[in-house]
Design a protein around this motif. Structure first.
Motif, short mmCIF file in Angstrom:
data_model
loop_
_atom_site.label_atom_id
_atom_site.label_comp_id
_atom_site.label_asym_id
_atom_site.label_seq_id
_atom_site.Cartn_x
_atom_site.Cartn_y
_atom_site.Cartn_z
N LYS A 1 48.47 50.75 126.72
CA LYS A 1 47.84 51.91 127.36
C LYS A 1 47.29 52.90 126.33
O LYS A 1 46.29 53.56 126.59
N ASN B 1 55.65 62.07 138.19
CA ASN B 1 55.70 63.43 138.69
C ASN B 1 57.14 63.96 138.67
O ASN B 1 57.39 65.14 138.75
N SER B 2 58.08 63.01 138.54
CA SER B 2 59.49 63.39 138.68
C SER B 2 60.11 63.71 137.33
O SER B 2 60.78 62.87 136.73
N ARG C 1 48.58 50.89 135.80
CA ARG C 1 48.62 49.67 135.00
C ARG C 1 50.02 49.57 134.40
O ARG C 1 50.76 50.56 134.36
N SER C 2 50.38 48.38 133.94
CA SER C 2 51.71 48.22 133.35
C SER C 2 51.62 47.89 131.86
O SER C 2 50.77 47.08 131.45
N GLY C 3 52.51 48.48 131.10
CA GLY C 3 52.63 48.19 129.67
C GLY C 3 53.02 46.75 129.40
O GLY C 3 52.95 46.29 128.26
N ASN D 1 59.34 49.44 136.67
CA ASN D 1 58.39 49.90 135.65
C ASN D 1 58.84 49.42 134.27
O ASN D 1 60.02 49.56 133.91
N TYR D 2 57.89 48.92 133.51
CA TYR D 2 58.18 48.45 132.16
C TYR D 2 58.76 49.59 131.31
O TYR D 2 59.63 49.37 130.46
N THR D 3 58.30 50.80 131.58
CA THR D 3 58.78 51.98 130.83
C THR D 3 60.29 52.13 130.95
O THR D 3 60.95 52.57 130.00
N THR E 1 52.82 57.24 134.02
CA THR E 1 52.64 58.54 134.68
C THR E 1 53.87 58.81 135.54
O THR E 1 54.42 57.89 136.15
N ASN F 1 61.20 54.13 138.04
CA ASN F 1 61.46 52.95 138.88
C ASN F 1 61.99 51.77 138.05
O ASN F 1 61.53 51.54 136.93
N SER G 1 62.82 60.43 136.56
CA SER G 1 63.22 59.35 137.47
C SER G 1 62.20 58.22 137.35
O SER G 1 61.02 58.40 137.66
#
Ligand SMILES: Cc1cc2nc3c(=O)[nH]c(=O)nc-3n(C[C@H](O)[C@H](O)[C@H](O)COP(=O)(O)O)c2cc1C
Length: 166
Positions: A89, A30-31, A82-84, A50-52, A28, A47, A45
């Motif tokens: 997911k 918002n940026s 949650r993390s991939g 994040n796995y993504t 998810t 982080n 943007s």
């Protein structure tokens, strides 16, 4: 600095998805914002933790699913808390393949991008994407970040750029 001023920036609520060696994943966000219209260019943007982030880096592509007010809030939770790394997911959220990329089938619209550049901040990578494909999927009102907070009463997790320790 009066942070109340920064809180007055407006955002939407999106799922930024990509491939992880043939497995669909994402988070998810918002940026996301449009940078130019011709050629159509979008920035997200994400982080570093994040796995993504790693998966976009490796695949060179990402898709943005624009979530509507009628989306099942569990979609935001599954992709946002949650993390991939630990789960698939898209096992609990129906995917659709659009422009060769996985998107949330129940989203209002999707945008598929190829990464053309990136900017590293101390915590996030800003991926700049050239739009390859986009379409409307269903008639729904795109959700704003304010709606997520005020109506759904959702929270911002630590890796969201807007997180402020609350
Ligand atoms: C409403 C909301 C907005 C978020 N916005 C962002 C964002 O813009 N960028 C980001 O890196 N993480 C954002 N997050 C946090 C990630 O979705 C979250 O850290 C996720 O668990 C990462 O999953 P991954 O490890 O599978 O990539 C947001 C989460 C929520 C619930």
């Amino acid at each position: 600095m009066n942070k109340s001023a920064i809180y007055q920036l407006s955002y939407g609520v999106y799922v930024v998805s990509t491939w992880d060696n043939g497995r669909a994943t994402g988070c998810t966000a918002n940026s996301a914002m449009q940078i130019t219209s011709d050629p159509a260019t979008i920035a997200v943007s994400i982080n570093h933790d994040n796995y993504t982030n790693k998966c976009i880096e490796e695949s060179g592509r990402f898709a943005i699913s624009i979530l509507g007010e009628n989306i099942d809030p569990s979609v935001i939770g599954t992709f946002g808390f949650r993390s991939g790394r630990d789960c698939n997911k898209f096992d609990s959220v129906t995917p659709a393949i659009k422009g060769y990329m996985p998107v949330v089938a129940d989203a209002c619209a999707y945008i598929v991008c190829e990464v053309i550049d990136k900017l590293e901040t101390s915590t996030h990578t800003v991926f700049l994407g050239k739009v390859l494909d986009a379409d409307v999927l269903k008639d729904d009102t795109p959700m704003t970040y304010a709606y997520y907070h005020n109506v759904i009463k959702g929270k911002s997790p630590k890796n969201a750029p807007t997180y402020d320790g609350e």
